[in-house]
Design a protein around this motif. Sequence first.
Motif, PDB file in Angstrom:
ATOM      1  N   ASN A 123       0.851  -1.189   0.000  1.00 21.27           N
ATOM      2  CA  ASN A 123       0.000   0.000   0.000  1.00 21.27           C
ATOM      3  C   ASN A 123       0.887   1.240   0.000  1.00 21.27           C
ATOM      4  OD1 ASN A 123       0.829   0.567   2.689  1.00 21.27           O
ATOM      5  ND2 ASN A 123      -0.831  -0.700   3.524  1.00 21.27           N
ATOM      6  N   ASN A 221      -9.141  -3.743  -9.532  1.00 25.63           N
ATOM      7  CA  ASN A 221      -9.372  -4.700  -8.444  1.00 25.63           C
ATOM      8  C   ASN A 221      -8.805  -6.086  -8.700  1.00 25.63           C
ATOM      9  OD1 ASN A 221     -10.864  -2.658  -7.215  1.00 25.63           O
ATOM     10  ND2 ASN A 221     -12.802  -3.392  -8.052  1.00 25.63           N
ATOM     11  N   SER A 265      -2.337  -2.563  -3.641  1.00 22.43           N
ATOM     12  CA  SER A 265      -3.642  -2.307  -3.032  1.00 22.43           C
ATOM     13  C   SER A 265      -4.211  -0.971  -3.516  1.00 22.43           C
ATOM     14  CB  SER A 265      -3.509  -2.274  -1.504  1.00 22.43           C
ATOM     15  OG  SER A 265      -4.705  -1.790  -0.910  1.00 22.43           O
ATOM     16  N   ASN A 267      -7.098   0.132  -1.895  1.00 20.68           N
ATOM     17  CA  ASN A 267      -8.083   0.387  -0.842  1.00 20.68           C
ATOM     18  C   ASN A 267      -8.174   1.862  -0.469  1.00 20.68           C
ATOM     19  OD1 ASN A 267      -8.860  -2.265  -0.676  1.00 20.68           O
ATOM     20  ND2 ASN A 267      -7.527  -2.760   1.065  1.00 20.68           N
ATOM     21  N   LYS A 268      -7.037   2.532  -0.375  1.00 21.08           N
ATOM     22  CA  LYS A 268      -7.051   3.947   0.015  1.00 21.08           C
ATOM     23  C   LYS A 268      -7.835   4.777  -1.000  1.00 21.08           C
ATOM     24  CE  LYS A 268      -4.033   7.862   1.125  1.00 21.08           C
ATOM     25  NZ  LYS A 268      -2.631   8.340   1.246  1.00 21.08           N
ATOM     26  N   LYS A 270     -10.264   3.819  -2.993  1.00 21.28           N
ATOM     27  CA  LYS A 270     -11.697   3.531  -2.926  1.00 21.28           C
ATOM     28  C   LYS A 270     -12.328   4.037  -1.638  1.00 21.28           C
ATOM     29  CE  LYS A 270     -11.194  -0.889  -3.854  1.00 21.28           C
ATOM     30  NZ  LYS A 270     -11.510  -2.306  -4.181  1.00 21.28           N
ATOM     31  N   GLU A 271     -11.578   3.983  -0.553  1.00 23.00           N
ATOM     32  CA  GLU A 271     -12.142   4.389   0.736  1.00 23.00           C
ATOM     33  C   GLU A 271     -12.127   5.903   0.930  1.00 23.00           C
ATOM     34  OE1 GLU A 271      -9.873   2.193   3.565  1.00 23.00           O
ATOM     35  OE2 GLU A 271     -10.719   0.255   2.987  1.00 23.00           O
ATOM     36  N   GLN A 272     -11.005   6.552   0.622  1.00 22.52           N
ATOM     37  CA  GLN A 272     -10.900   7.982   0.893  1.00 22.52           C
ATOM     38  C   GLN A 272     -11.530   8.845  -0.196  1.00 22.52           C
ATOM     39  OE1 GLN A 272      -7.168   9.534   2.264  1.00 22.52           O
ATOM     40  NE2 GLN A 272      -6.739   7.775   3.573  1.00 22.52           N
ATOM     41  N   ASN A 274     -13.765   7.457  -2.388  1.00 19.35           N
ATOM     42  CA  ASN A 274     -15.031   6.797  -2.735  1.00 19.35           C
ATOM     43  C   ASN A 274     -15.125   6.556  -4.240  1.00 19.35           C
ATOM     44  OD1 ASN A 274     -17.513   5.629  -2.036  1.00 19.35           O
ATOM     45  ND2 ASN A 274     -18.634   7.520  -2.471  1.00 19.35           N
ATOM     46  N   LYS A 276     -15.361   4.551  -7.619  1.00 20.22           N
ATOM     47  CA  LYS A 276     -15.879   3.287  -8.142  1.00 20.22           C
ATOM     48  C   LYS A 276     -15.375   3.131  -9.571  1.00 20.22           C
ATOM     49  CE  LYS A 276     -19.992   3.066  -5.218  1.00 20.22           C
ATOM     50  NZ  LYS A 276     -19.473   4.082  -4.281  1.00 20.22           N
TER      51      LYS A 276
END
Length: 299
Positions: A123, A221, A265, A267-268, A270-272, A274, A276
């Motif tokens: 990450n 992904n 990764s 993830n950051k 997609k999470e921070q 948002n 898609k």
Amino acid sequence: MEKKLSTNKQNNILLLGFGYVAQYFSNFTDLENSNLCASINKTLSTHIPISKNISKISYTEITQATLDQYDVFIISIPPIYALKTDVIIQDFYSYLNNRTTKYKLIYLSATSVYGDHDNQLVNENSTLKSNSVNGLARIECEKKYLALQSNNFANIIILRLAAIYGPKRNNILAIKNQRILSNQNSNRIISRTHVIDIAHILNLCVKSANIKNQIFNICDNLSCSTKEVNDFICGELLKITLLPLSDKENSNKLFSYHMERKIVSNNKLKEQLNYKFIYPNYKLGITEIFHNLTKELSE
């Protein structure tokens, strides 16, 4: 005399580098609310039709007065690998470090900076261990741009791009026309991103006022081997026999980052942010490219 920009636009964006990614970004930019200028050179290759509303300037004509007119810089110019720097750092670093008006600088780096992590997940906080010429140069450029964060007027965003694919940058025609005849016998996992997703993420970074001094990995992904992608092209799209395996290694040291194994990764992102993905995996992206290509060839 420097050309004055319209003052009623939300963003004044200067593209320092106008290659594959920057051209797609320019086509997804809201030009009604942005002034967009691209720095070009004499060998510019156009990958897609470019809007006539985008102004262009030769890099050699850019001065500090030019830079004063812009509040967003997107740097996609590759490093000078032997010197572990780039022309922006060489020519305008002092200006950026001492500028006293707010600006956002988005540097397009690469996931090659991570180096070999034995196919483990990495990450944005993972150790940068690259030993490749490409990766080492990117690491040094990142360090210089991140150091600009000491200037309170600067907002520095690093986007580490995985392998980029899209229209005119994929293996479909190369396999179909037998320019690729074999798969490397390797299970090395590679992360990828469709160029259109990169363009949309860039737009998000430009428009958002909430992204401040951040690093993001940009990859979809589904990381997988090149063999898996080529097998999908052969078996599912072209309906031909799968390519045979070859043990031949890529000896080009510039691109030896292909031998540095890691799974990246997202993830950051997609999470921070948002975010898609439009193309969350290569199967969706490659399939659409194939259908569009088939349509073009039949017309």
